[in-house]
Design a protein around this motif. Structure first.
Motif, PDB file in Angstrom:
ATOM      1  N   ALA A  11       7.721  -8.116 -10.645  1.00 35.24           N
ATOM      2  CA  ALA A  11       6.803  -8.344 -11.784  1.00 35.24           C
ATOM      3  C   ALA A  11       6.633  -9.590 -12.255  1.00 35.24           C
ATOM      4  CB  ALA A  11       6.616  -6.906 -12.591  1.00 35.24           C
ATOM      5  N   SER A  12       6.667 -10.623 -11.469  1.00 36.84           N
ATOM      6  CA  SER A  12       6.502 -11.982 -11.972  1.00 36.84           C
ATOM      7  C   SER A  12       7.391 -12.457 -13.109  1.00 36.84           C
ATOM      8  CB  SER A  12       4.987 -12.088 -12.574  1.00 36.84           C
ATOM      9  OG  SER A  12       4.771 -13.455 -12.730  1.00 36.84           O
ATOM     10  N   PRO A  13       8.718 -12.702 -12.552  1.00 37.53           N
ATOM     11  CA  PRO A  13       9.593 -13.265 -13.565  1.00 37.53           C
ATOM     12  C   PRO A  13       9.265 -14.490 -14.301  1.00 37.53           C
ATOM     13  CG  PRO A  13      10.685 -12.885 -11.331  1.00 37.53           C
ATOM     14  CD  PRO A  13       9.241 -12.800 -11.228  1.00 37.53           C
ATOM     15  N   GLY A  14       9.337 -14.512 -15.619  1.00 40.34           N
ATOM     16  CA  GLY A  14       9.054 -15.852 -16.464  1.00 40.34           C
ATOM     17  C   GLY A  14      10.096 -16.748 -16.436  1.00 40.34           C
ATOM     18  N   ASN A  15      11.227 -16.276 -16.192  1.00 39.85           N
ATOM     19  CA  ASN A  15      12.431 -17.235 -15.937  1.00 39.85           C
ATOM     20  C   ASN A  15      13.208 -17.083 -14.601  1.00 39.85           C
ATOM     21  OD1 ASN A  15      12.507 -17.926 -18.720  1.00 39.85           O
ATOM     22  ND2 ASN A  15      13.098 -15.887 -19.212  1.00 39.85           N
ATOM     23  N   ALA A  16      13.881 -18.097 -14.172  1.00 36.58           N
ATOM     24  CA  ALA A  16      14.273 -18.110 -12.753  1.00 36.58           C
ATOM     25  C   ALA A  16      15.515 -17.092 -12.747  1.00 36.58           C
ATOM     26  CB  ALA A  16      14.833 -19.635 -12.435  1.00 36.58           C
ATOM     27  N   PRO A  17      15.559 -16.143 -11.438  1.00 35.14           N
ATOM     28  CA  PRO A  17      16.801 -15.316 -11.481  1.00 35.14           C
ATOM     29  C   PRO A  17      17.732 -16.110 -10.861  1.00 35.14           C
ATOM     30  CG  PRO A  17      14.509 -14.471 -10.349  1.00 35.14           C
ATOM     31  CD  PRO A  17      14.253 -15.902 -10.808  1.00 35.14           C
ATOM     32  N   LEU A  18      18.965 -15.457 -11.089  1.00 37.82           N
ATOM     33  CA  LEU A  18      20.224 -16.181 -10.461  1.00 37.82           C
ATOM     34  C   LEU A  18      20.180 -16.055  -8.897  1.00 37.82           C
ATOM     35  CD1 LEU A  18      22.774 -14.711 -12.768  1.00 37.82           C
ATOM     36  CD2 LEU A  18      21.638 -16.653 -12.978  1.00 37.82           C
ATOM     37  N   GLU A  19      20.683 -17.209  -8.376  1.00 38.79           N
ATOM     38  CA  GLU A  19      20.944 -17.261  -6.975  1.00 38.79           C
ATOM     39  C   GLU A  19      21.328 -15.984  -6.217  1.00 38.79           C
ATOM     40  OE1 GLU A  19      22.776 -20.008  -3.469  1.00 38.79           O
ATOM     41  OE2 GLU A  19      22.686 -20.930  -5.463  1.00 38.79           O
ATOM     42  N   GLY A  20      22.383 -15.674  -7.072  1.00 36.58           N
ATOM     43  CA  GLY A  20      22.960 -14.197  -6.313  1.00 36.58           C
ATOM     44  C   GLY A  20      22.051 -12.973  -6.357  1.00 36.58           C
ATOM     45  N   GLU A  21      21.113 -13.019  -7.501  1.00 32.67           N
ATOM     46  CA  GLU A  21      20.094 -11.903  -7.546  1.00 32.67           C
ATOM     47  C   GLU A  21      19.115 -12.146  -6.414  1.00 32.67           C
ATOM     48  OE1 GLU A  21      19.414 -10.741 -12.022  1.00 32.67           O
ATOM     49  OE2 GLU A  21      19.504 -13.024 -11.783  1.00 32.67           O
ATOM     50  N   VAL A  22      18.632 -13.194  -6.122  1.00 26.87           N
ATOM     51  CA  VAL A  22      17.703 -13.557  -5.037  1.00 26.87           C
ATOM     52  C   VAL A  22      18.461 -13.164  -3.634  1.00 26.87           C
ATOM     53  CG1 VAL A  22      16.492 -15.379  -3.962  1.00 26.87           C
ATOM     54  CG2 VAL A  22      16.564 -15.390  -6.250  1.00 26.87           C
ATOM     55  N   SER A  23      19.456 -13.358  -3.505  1.00 28.55           N
ATOM     56  CA  SER A  23      20.370 -12.796  -2.406  1.00 28.55           C
ATOM     57  C   SER A  23      20.582 -11.497  -2.103  1.00 28.55           C
ATOM     58  CB  SER A  23      21.805 -13.526  -2.151  1.00 28.55           C
ATOM     59  OG  SER A  23      21.626 -15.014  -2.238  1.00 28.55           O
ATOM     60  N   LEU A  24      20.592 -10.745  -3.224  1.00 29.99           N
ATOM     61  CA  LEU A  24      20.635  -9.313  -3.238  1.00 29.99           C
ATOM     62  C   LEU A  24      19.400  -8.758  -2.592  1.00 29.99           C
ATOM     63  CD1 LEU A  24      22.548  -8.554  -6.486  1.00 29.99           C
ATOM     64  CD2 LEU A  24      23.487  -8.131  -4.018  1.00 29.99           C
ATOM     65  N   ILE A  25      18.169  -9.381  -3.331  1.00 27.78           N
ATOM     66  CA  ILE A  25      16.865  -8.967  -2.966  1.00 27.78           C
ATOM     67  C   ILE A  25      16.485  -9.273  -1.468  1.00 27.78           C
ATOM     68  CG2 ILE A  25      14.541  -9.183  -3.259  1.00 27.78           C
ATOM     69  CD1 ILE A  25      15.068  -9.936  -6.295  1.00 27.78           C
ATOM     70  N   LYS A  26      17.202 -10.469  -0.999  1.00 24.04           N
ATOM     71  CA  LYS A  26      16.894 -10.715   0.565  1.00 24.04           C
ATOM     72  C   LYS A  26      17.729  -9.737   1.500  1.00 24.04           C
ATOM     73  CE  LYS A  26      17.423 -14.684   2.402  1.00 24.04           C
ATOM     74  NZ  LYS A  26      18.128 -15.740   2.947  1.00 24.04           N
ATOM     75  N   ASP A  27      18.776  -9.155   0.877  1.00 26.83           N
ATOM     76  CA  ASP A  27      19.677  -8.314   1.502  1.00 26.83           C
ATOM     77  C   ASP A  27      18.796  -6.948   1.641  1.00 26.83           C
ATOM     78  OD1 ASP A  27      21.355 -10.282   1.711  1.00 26.83           O
ATOM     79  OD2 ASP A  27      22.883  -9.301   0.170  1.00 26.83           O
ATOM     80  N   TYR A  28      18.259  -6.673   0.765  1.00 23.80           N
ATOM     81  CA  TYR A  28      17.449  -5.409   0.643  1.00 23.80           C
ATOM     82  C   TYR A  28      16.453  -5.572   1.505  1.00 23.80           C
ATOM     83  CZ  TYR A  28      13.410  -2.443  -1.234  1.00 23.80           C
ATOM     84  OH  TYR A  28      12.483  -1.581  -1.227  1.00 23.80           O
ATOM     85  N   VAL A  29      15.518  -6.703   1.494  1.00 26.79           N
ATOM     86  CA  VAL A  29      14.263  -6.801   2.547  1.00 26.79           C
ATOM     87  C   VAL A  29      14.775  -6.800   3.972  1.00 26.79           C
ATOM     88  CG1 VAL A  29      12.508  -8.343   3.271  1.00 26.79           C
ATOM     89  CG2 VAL A  29      12.920  -7.730   0.801  1.00 26.79           C
ATOM     90  N   GLU A  30      15.948  -7.469   4.094  1.00 25.40           N
ATOM     91  CA  GLU A  30      16.469  -7.616   5.772  1.00 25.40           C
ATOM     92  C   GLU A  30      17.002  -6.334   5.896  1.00 25.40           C
ATOM     93  OE1 GLU A  30      19.279 -10.722   5.261  1.00 25.40           O
ATOM     94  OE2 GLU A  30      17.575 -12.379   5.000  1.00 25.40           O
ATOM     95  N   ALA A  31      17.310  -5.417   5.255  1.00 27.83           N
ATOM     96  CA  ALA A  31      17.774  -4.091   5.563  1.00 27.83           C
ATOM     97  C   ALA A  31      16.617  -3.033   5.762  1.00 27.83           C
ATOM     98  CB  ALA A  31      18.784  -3.657   4.766  1.00 27.83           C
TER      99      ALA A  31
END
Length: 221
Positions: free
Chosen positions: A51-71
């Motif tokens: 829901a539209s982050p106002g601050n940049a997520p950590l690189e590791g958090e983005v990787s976790l979301i990518k893992d979720y989508v790739e699964a």
């Protein structure tokens, strides 16, 4: 934890508590997720909403979301034009890219709405908008580009008309198209689908929706 719209706050105009309550009223369970406190997306997640982050997520958090989508996880990604461009890797995995700037829509101008507002005249055919005839307003909307990559098939969900453009400069003091801007039609919302195989080898449909605005689900609107 990055300034996203809060699903628990039904009072503050910028938050999304009323939207979340509407979902709960339909029998859905809605809860916030901090990937710092819970370092994975839970297995029982039907759809993850960014829901539209106002601050940049950590690189590791983005990787976790990518893992979720790739699964095979489903995704609803709401991205205001002011959102930090720190999740490009996730966008690339979806075959998409957020464009920088604000949509200038002739329909919104005709109704005297401020620059950056988008009012769809109609909706491209999709399962989401089938039979949908209500007028909707997207304040300070941006745009997204799509490519059919990584097995994804993209189709427009919200598309501006001829004569629209993406304003790459400031909205203050009036706007006019110039060579630095992007001529429309523009894709404000995209609907992505692909088919993956589950552990038993059966086809499993996966969906992602990207919309270049989060204001429309705020309590104010």
């Amino acid at each position: 934890g990055h300034g996203e719209r809060k699903a628990e706050d039904a009072q503050a105009s910028s938050e999304a508590g009323l939207f979340a309550q509407t979902l709960r009223d339909k029998g859905l369970k809605v809860q916030s997720l901090s990937l710092v406190k819970t370092p994975r997306v839970p297995d029982n997640t039907s759809v993850l909403v960014i829901a539209s982050p106002g601050n940049a997520p950590l690189e590791g958090e983005v990787s976790l979301i990518k893992d979720y989508v790739e699964a095979g996880g489903n995704l609803l990604w709401l991205h205001d034009p002011e959102s930090p461009a720190s999740m490009d890797a996730l966008a690339a995995a979806l075959g998409t890219k957020w464009q920088k700037g604000y949509v200038i829509d002739p329909v919104a101008q005709q109704f005297g709405l401020p620059g950056g507002f988008y009012v769809p005249g109609d909706y491209p055919p999709s399962p989401i908008t089938q039979g949908f005839e209500q007028v909707t307003i997207f304040p300070l909307a941006g745009a997204v580009t799509t490519r059919n990559e990584n097995g994804w098939t993209a189709q427009p969900l919200l598309k501006t008309i001829e004569g629209s453009w993406l304003e790459t400069g400031s909205l203050e003091g009036g706007v006019a198209f110039d060579p630095k801007d992007v001529q429309g039609p523009l894709t404000v919302g995209a609907f992505l689908t692909r088919s993956l195989k589950d552990a038993d080898g059966k086809a499993k449909p996966q969906r992602a929706v990207l919309i270049g605005d989060a204001d429309f689900i705020s309590n104010q609107f």
